[in-house]
Enzyme design. Structure first.
Site, PDB file in Angstrom:
ATOM      1  N   SER A   1      20.010   8.250  26.998  1.00 51.26           N
ATOM      2  CA  SER A   1      20.106   8.560  28.379  1.00 51.26           C
ATOM      3  C   SER A   1      19.109   8.139  29.317  1.00 51.26           C
ATOM      4  O   SER A   1      19.472   7.870  30.524  1.00 51.26           O
ATOM      5  CB  SER A   1      20.492  10.088  28.638  1.00 51.26           C
ATOM      6  OG  SER A   1      19.535  10.875  28.222  1.00 51.26           O
TER       7      SER A   1
ATOM      8  N   HIS B   1      26.919   9.127  25.777  1.00 52.28           N
ATOM      9  CA  HIS B   1      26.654   7.851  26.734  1.00 52.28           C
ATOM     10  C   HIS B   1      27.180   6.398  26.209  1.00 52.28           C
ATOM     11  O   HIS B   1      27.027   5.388  26.801  1.00 52.28           O
ATOM     12  CB  HIS B   1      25.168   7.776  27.096  1.00 52.28           C
ATOM     13  CG  HIS B   1      24.701   8.689  28.184  1.00 52.28           C
ATOM     14  ND1 HIS B   1      24.956   8.711  29.548  1.00 52.28           N
ATOM     15  CD2 HIS B   1      24.123   9.785  27.760  1.00 52.28           C
ATOM     16  CE1 HIS B   1      24.425   9.597  29.977  1.00 52.28           C
ATOM     17  NE2 HIS B   1      23.919  10.446  29.098  1.00 52.28           N
TER      18      HIS B   1
ATOM     19  N   LYS C   1      31.369  12.351  30.853  1.00 48.99           N
ATOM     20  CA  LYS C   1      30.729  11.064  31.275  1.00 48.99           C
ATOM     21  C   LYS C   1      31.551  10.187  31.558  1.00 48.99           C
ATOM     22  O   LYS C   1      32.469  10.089  32.521  1.00 48.99           O
ATOM     23  CB  LYS C   1      29.553  10.697  30.202  1.00 48.99           C
ATOM     24  CG  LYS C   1      28.397  11.801  30.149  1.00 48.99           C
ATOM     25  CD  LYS C   1      27.352  11.436  29.349  1.00 48.99           C
ATOM     26  CE  LYS C   1      26.352  12.228  29.494  1.00 48.99           C
ATOM     27  NZ  LYS C   1      26.446  13.971  29.372  1.00 48.99           N
TER      28      LYS C   1
END
Length: 403
Positions: free
Chosen positions: A193, A221, A251
């Site tokens: 990240s 991610h 996300k």
């Protein structure tokens, strides 16, 4: 007794003095977060502290957080099922939406079964100690997310850290532990990240086969970004060789909650063992409905992923041409590494003045000397948005002597 339990005037003063001192030390080191207030929905642009800003600080990669279809699904579910879940799912039960969501997670993760958790953090904090025990060993990448680190700390297994994405070091450590423990678990982020680089899962699963180890990937991610949207295991074509497929709705999927996919028996074991699932109140049915819709969109609207990558490539290329250090970025996470806490904070302030919402990432979130601004590009950013941000970076970078 008053001092021990913090009761009464003397106790409260004692407690206050301890944490006032600790807080002041953090302020002096520049380790305090300045929290901005949103005055509306998040997106490529948003009202922040009453001002329209270009947002480069959000995980909302596919611009789904304010998608009208997610809102419509949530509203319809709320009208049908109400709002609160009543209690933890294991005790109060859950609506059929959850069963449907579990099937959709399995489809998305390309696994036999799926399970949703209240948050992504809860997946790691509950699953890792559930699937390991005394007599096992966990090998963890040194830059894994804090939720993985906390999950490992809660486990009774032995813990060994290997150098970041260093397959030689991982192999050496696998050789050292092979045959000495009941089970070996390799744990890694799919996309890291802070740097935006990708774990070499093809090499990791090859080593796992050689040393009879299990593989656990947190792809928070990577989902919606890599592997045609299915994530980093799909990116490398190793879906079948990852044992624990962890992810999040918060996300690229634009919603809330965590998830895990795996073999049916594995998921049923986790459902009945992970304390963060068994003892946490579930999210509202409306969230489940939004999550279902977000998975459907990600699996069918591939043009969003293309736009995301077009924006990312354009933005990173221009920053590199200016002379900024974007590190090891391979994804829409594009850091600008400054290497100094005060300069990182000043750069963020100058960008804010130009209408660009970013935040400085400093120690302890990253190692000293690698302080940075973390940019996260969105599929909904226009070329005008990116050009405005790039112009602000060039202006501030020259003033601070970064380029």
């Amino acid at each position: 007794m008053y001092i021990l339990y913090g009761v009464g005037f003397m106790g409260k003063t004692w407690v206050k003095e301890i944490y006032a001192k600790k807080l002041q030390e953090m302020i002096e080191r520049g380790e305090i977060w300045e929290i901005r207030r949103l005055n509306g929905p998040t997106g490529p642009r948003a009202l922040v502290n009453g001002r329209e800003m270009i947002i480069l600080s959000s995980n909302n990669y596919l611009n789904l957080a304010n998608d009208p279809r997610l809102k419509k699904a949530a509203i319809e579910a709320m009208e049908k099922y109400g709002w609160g879940p009543g209690a933890v799912w294991a005790i109060a039960g859950y609506h059929e939406l959850l069963d449907e969501l579990h099937r959709k997670i399995a489809e998305f993760k390309r696994t036999e079964a799926g399970l949703v958790f209240p948050t992504g953090f809860a997946v790691n904090a509950g699953t890792i100690p559930a699937i390991t025990e005394q007599g096992d060993v966990i090998l963890s990448d040194e830059l894994n997310h804090g939720s993985i680190i906390d999950g490992i700390r809660l486990s009774r297994a032995e813990k060994i850290v290997y150098k970041h994405c260093d397959m030689s070091d991982l192999e050496d450590k696998l050789r050292q532990v092979h045959g000495k423990y009941n089970k070996i678990l390799i744990v890694t982020d799919g996309v890291f990240s802070m740097d935006g680089d990708i774990a070499p899962l093809d090499k990791i699963v090859k080593l796992a086969r050689e040393f009879n180890a299990m593989v656990y990937v947190d792809d928070a991610h990577g989902e919606g970004v890599l592997g045609d949207g299915h994530g980093s295991p799909a990116h490398f074509g190793v879906d079948d060789e990852v044992d624990f497929h962890v992810g999040t709705f918060s996300k690229a999927l634009g919603s809330s909650g965590g998830m895990i996919g795996g073999d049916y028996e594995v998921i049923e074991f986790i459902r009945n063992k992970a304390r963060t699932w068994l003892l946490s109140t579930g999210f509202p049915p409306a969230v489940a409905a939004a999550n279902l819709k977000s998975l459907e969109i990600v699996m069918t609207e591939k043009d969003r992923i293309r736009r995301l990558w077009d924006n990312r490539n354009y933005f990173k290329k221009r920053l590199d041409e200016m002379g900024f250090n974007t590190g090891k970025s391979q994804t829409p996470i594009v850091p600008v590494i400054v290497g100094d806490t005060k300069k990182a904070r000043e750069l963020a302030r100058m960008l804010w003045d130009e209408g660009i919402f970013v935040v400085p990432i400093v120690y302890p979130m990253v190692a000293r000397g690698t302080e940075r601004i973390r940019n996260q590009v969105n599929a909904g950013h226009t070329k005008e948005d990116l050009d405005k941000a790039l112009a602000a970076y060039e202006k501030a970078g020259k003033k601070l002597g970064l380029i």
